[in-house]
Design a protein around this motif. Structure first.
Motif, short mmCIF file in Angstrom:
data_model
loop_
_atom_site.label_atom_id
_atom_site.label_comp_id
_atom_site.label_asym_id
_atom_site.label_seq_id
_atom_site.Cartn_x
_atom_site.Cartn_y
_atom_site.Cartn_z
N GLU A 445 -6.59 -20.66 123.73
CA GLU A 445 -6.92 -21.94 123.10
C GLU A 445 -6.87 -23.09 124.10
O GLU A 445 -7.58 -24.09 123.95
N ASN A 446 -6.03 -22.96 125.13
CA ASN A 446 -5.93 -24.02 126.14
C ASN A 446 -6.99 -23.93 127.22
O ASN A 446 -7.00 -24.73 128.17
N GLY A 447 -7.89 -22.95 127.09
CA GLY A 447 -9.00 -22.82 128.03
C GLY A 447 -8.81 -21.78 129.11
O GLY A 447 -9.78 -21.40 129.78
N THR A 448 -7.59 -21.30 129.33
CA THR A 448 -7.34 -20.29 130.35
C THR A 448 -8.03 -18.97 129.98
O THR A 448 -7.91 -18.50 128.85
N CYS A 449 -8.74 -18.40 130.95
CA CYS A 449 -9.43 -17.13 130.71
C CYS A 449 -8.68 -15.97 131.37
O CYS A 449 -8.05 -16.12 132.41
N HIS A 450 -8.76 -14.79 130.74
CA HIS A 450 -8.15 -13.57 131.25
C HIS A 450 -9.25 -12.54 131.40
O HIS A 450 -9.98 -12.25 130.44
N ALA A 451 -9.37 -11.97 132.59
CA ALA A 451 -10.42 -11.00 132.89
C ALA A 451 -9.84 -9.63 133.12
O ALA A 451 -8.94 -9.45 133.94
N ILE A 452 -10.34 -8.64 132.40
CA ILE A 452 -9.86 -7.26 132.51
C ILE A 452 -11.04 -6.30 132.41
O ILE A 452 -12.15 -6.68 132.01
N SER A 453 -10.79 -5.06 132.78
CA SER A 453 -11.82 -4.03 132.68
C SER A 453 -12.03 -3.66 131.21
O SER A 453 -11.06 -3.54 130.45
N PRO A 454 -13.28 -3.44 130.79
CA PRO A 454 -13.53 -2.98 129.42
C PRO A 454 -13.38 -1.47 129.26
O PRO A 454 -13.58 -0.94 128.16
N VAL A 455 -13.01 -0.77 130.34
CA VAL A 455 -12.94 0.69 130.31
C VAL A 455 -11.56 1.15 129.82
O VAL A 455 -10.55 0.93 130.49
N CYS A 456 -11.52 1.76 128.66
CA CYS A 456 -10.26 2.25 128.08
C CYS A 456 -9.62 3.25 129.04
O CYS A 456 -10.29 4.13 129.60
N HIS A 458 -7.77 5.67 128.39
CA HIS A 458 -7.55 7.01 127.83
C HIS A 458 -8.59 7.98 128.39
O HIS A 458 -8.27 8.81 129.24
N VAL A 459 -9.86 7.87 127.94
CA VAL A 459 -10.89 8.75 128.48
C VAL A 459 -12.10 7.99 129.00
O VAL A 459 -13.10 8.59 129.38
N GLY A 460 -12.02 6.65 129.02
CA GLY A 460 -13.07 5.89 129.69
C GLY A 460 -14.14 5.28 128.82
O GLY A 460 -15.14 4.77 129.34
N CYS A 461 -14.00 5.31 127.49
CA CYS A 461 -14.94 4.60 126.63
C CYS A 461 -14.74 3.10 126.81
O CYS A 461 -13.73 2.66 127.36
N HIS A 462 -15.68 2.31 126.33
CA HIS A 462 -15.57 0.86 126.45
C HIS A 462 -14.95 0.26 125.19
O HIS A 462 -15.28 0.66 124.07
N VAL A 463 -14.07 -0.70 125.39
CA VAL A 463 -13.41 -1.36 124.26
C VAL A 463 -14.32 -2.42 123.65
O VAL A 463 -15.26 -2.90 124.29
N HIS A 464 -14.03 -2.78 122.40
CA HIS A 464 -14.76 -3.81 121.68
C HIS A 464 -13.78 -4.85 121.18
O HIS A 464 -12.63 -4.55 120.87
N TRP A 465 -14.24 -6.09 121.04
CA TRP A 465 -13.38 -7.18 120.60
C TRP A 465 -13.17 -7.13 119.09
O TRP A 465 -14.13 -6.95 118.33
N ASN A 466 -11.92 -7.28 118.66
CA ASN A 466 -11.55 -7.34 117.24
C ASN A 466 -11.15 -8.79 116.96
O ASN A 466 -10.09 -9.24 117.36
N ARG A 467 -12.03 -9.52 116.30
CA ARG A 467 -11.84 -10.96 116.11
C ARG A 467 -10.63 -11.28 115.25
O ARG A 467 -9.88 -12.20 115.53
N ALA A 468 -10.41 -10.52 114.18
CA ALA A 468 -9.32 -10.83 113.26
C ALA A 468 -7.95 -10.65 113.90
O ALA A 468 -7.04 -11.44 113.70
N GLU A 469 -7.79 -9.59 114.70
CA GLU A 469 -6.50 -9.29 115.30
C GLU A 469 -6.40 -9.74 116.75
O GLU A 469 -5.36 -9.59 117.38
#
Length: 517
Positions: A445-456, A458-469
């Motif tokens: 909320e304060n504008g700071t961004c966090h950058a990470i790999s989207p590769v799970c 576990h076995v390497g699938c890509h993660v998706h954003w869950n807006r509610a949680e």
């Protein structure tokens, strides 16, 4: 930034617990239990009562995982119809499934009495109701199957709901309670009787052997036997192929008119589950539903909105005070997997609890404690975690695992959500493509961004954003990560790797990298 659950359940806010210590060094015990939910605490209790030296290891705070997100229906009616169980497991198997659920409820009842805990435990009827003629015909078949396997089931037109229905399957002598109050009392008693309980201690590896080695981020535990009482076991790929993760949603609010105590389920797909619970003098209505596959929908807020609308439309509730979501793990053939893990001699698992997590979690403690103690258990063979039922659930098995394979490829080829940090709003996460590489970016909320790999991890699938949680969810096997990439749910054990963005992409706002390099 502070990492905590966005939506807190009714149980969490009405039964605050104390802190337990963090593991600080190596340890040797008889049994190491991974996971501090209903399954872990129940098996720890039964083993400690039998004289075993037991340690419980919880990666977060005790009872903040899936046990804390339940709606706590204690019922013999399973998500898989008894007519299907009779077909897939035979009448004897279906009878054992019904009897095991009854024994689980009675185990809880006896523990409530032994602990002397006021957790609102109450015997109530259960109603699975029909709103259309076709739903009623299906219920008539299920009543016949339920009675065939020994349940006190009947078909009734007298359903104590504030709206008309065609009829319902009524099941006697079910139960409800406040699960967190019950389990906090169990944890307190366990500690007094010599069981070690450690919070905020993440298990990163379980090595079967003599002894077994449980490697954590705070030390290594040596144990004769290990129980993985987590939502999904750690890195057990064969077992994961038989487990399908779904998100489920719940809301609660004060009742403004009486509703007869009971467990209520409609016959929609996905179905809704409803029950009242009196807490601190207030009668709440709890409504759950809106299930969907993990990681397949970003705008998860719409599921809360739909559930709230359903509640207000059908029940005397105008104010929703609590909303929360949880993870439901569906088993391939309709029954939980409880027992010794494949290719292991001393490692046991308990998973695939579907929508009856408190009941099957308790049953897990009963079965696994007997197996470890060398006792006969009448249900062990039915729930054997190593089983492969070729006929049962074959269609779902093929479809679900084909979807995993599809996701592994498709998410890599999918178009990104954007290319610039400016496209990520405060409180939002997006998959960006920067210089040909995909990066998962979350903006505080304060504008700071966090950058990470989207590769799970576990076995390497890509993660998706869950807006509610505000989490990164993996659609393949249900692993979930915080906005900054920390593991929230297994089967992944490693955080999402940190990513660096080019200078020109990060000059517009502060950016932080997190996770493992």
């Amino acid at each position: 930034m502070t990492e905590e659950r966005i939506h807190k359940s009714l149980w969490t806010t009405t039964a605050p617990g104390r802190r337990f210590p963090v593991l600080s060094g190596d340890l040797t015990v008889d049994v190491a239990v991974v996971g501090g939910g209903v399954a872990g605490l129940t098996v720890a209790w039964l083993l400690r009562r039998a004289g075993k030296r037991v340690v419980v290891l919880e990666m977060n705070r005790l009872l903040t995982g899936q046990t804390g997100q339940t709606t706590a229906h204690l019922t013999e009616l399973l998500d898989t119809p008894y007519s299907t169980l009779c077909s897939d497991f035979g009448e004897k198997g279906a009878r054992l499934a019904a009897a095991s659920s009854r024994d689980s409820i009675e185990q809880i009842a006896s523990l409530v009495k032994a602990l002397g805990v006021d957790c609102g435990f109450q015997r109530v009827p259960m109603f699975r109701y029909a709103e259309t003629d076709s739903q009623l015909r299906e219920l008539e078949k299920e009543v016949a199957a339920a009675r065939k396997v020994g349940l006190q089931a009947s078909l009734t037109r007298d359903v104590p709901l504030p709206f008309p229905v065609k009829g319902a399957l009524r099941l006697e002598n079910q139960a409800q309670f406040h699960p967190r109050t019950y389990l906090l009392a169990l944890a307190e008693r366990l500690e007094k009787e010599g069981c070690l309980i450690f919070e905020e201690t993440r298990v990163v590896d379980v090595q079967d052997g003599v002894p077994c080695r449980v490697v954590t981020d705070k030390g290594t535990v040596l144990a004769t036997d290990v129980v993985e009482a987590t939502t999904t076991p750690l890195n057990k790929l064969f077992l994961h192929s038989k487990l399908y993760p779904y998100r489920t949603y719940s809301v609660a609010g004060p009742l403004e008119a009486p509703l007869e105590a009971g467990l209520y389920y409609d016959s929609q797909d996905p179905y809704h589950y409803i029950r009242p619970q009196r807490i601190d003098g207030v009668d709440y209505l709890i409504v759950g539903g809106e299930d969907h596959k993990v990681g397949t929908e970003e705008d998860t807020e719409t599921h809360f909105a739909a559930l709230e609308a359903y509640t207000r439309r059908n029940f005397p509730v105008t104010r929703v005070t609590h909303r929360w979501s949880g993870q439901v793990i569906e088993p391939a053939d309709g029954l939980a997997y409880i027992g010794r893990n494949s290719a292991s001699r001393h490692t046991y698992v308990a998973t695939g609890f579907s929508g009856t997590g408190i009941t099957w979690g308790t049953l897990s403690g009963m079965i696994l404690s007997d197996l470890i103690l060398g006792r006969e258990n009448p249900y062990a063979a039915l729930y054997d975690a190593r089983r492969v039922k070729v006929r049962a659930g074959a269609k779902d098995f093929i479809q679900e695992n084909a979807e995993v394979a599809f996701r592994f490829v498709a998410d890599r080829l999918a178009r990104p959500d954007g290319h610039q940090l400016s496209e990520v709003a405060p409180g939002e996460g997006k998959i960006l493509e920067v210089e040909g590489k995909k990066v998962a970016v979350y903006r505080e909320e304060n504008g700071t961004c966090h950058a990470i790999s989207p590769v799970c991890t576990h076995v390497g699938c890509h993660v998706h954003w869950n807006r509610a949680e505000r989490s990164w969810d993996c659609p393949c096997h249900g692993a979930r990560f915080s906005p900054t990439g920390k593991v929230l749910n297994g089967p992944a054990v490693r955080d999402l790797a940190s990513q660096k963005l080019p200078e020109e992409a990060s000059t517009a706002s502060p950016i932080t990298t997190h996770g493992e390099e």
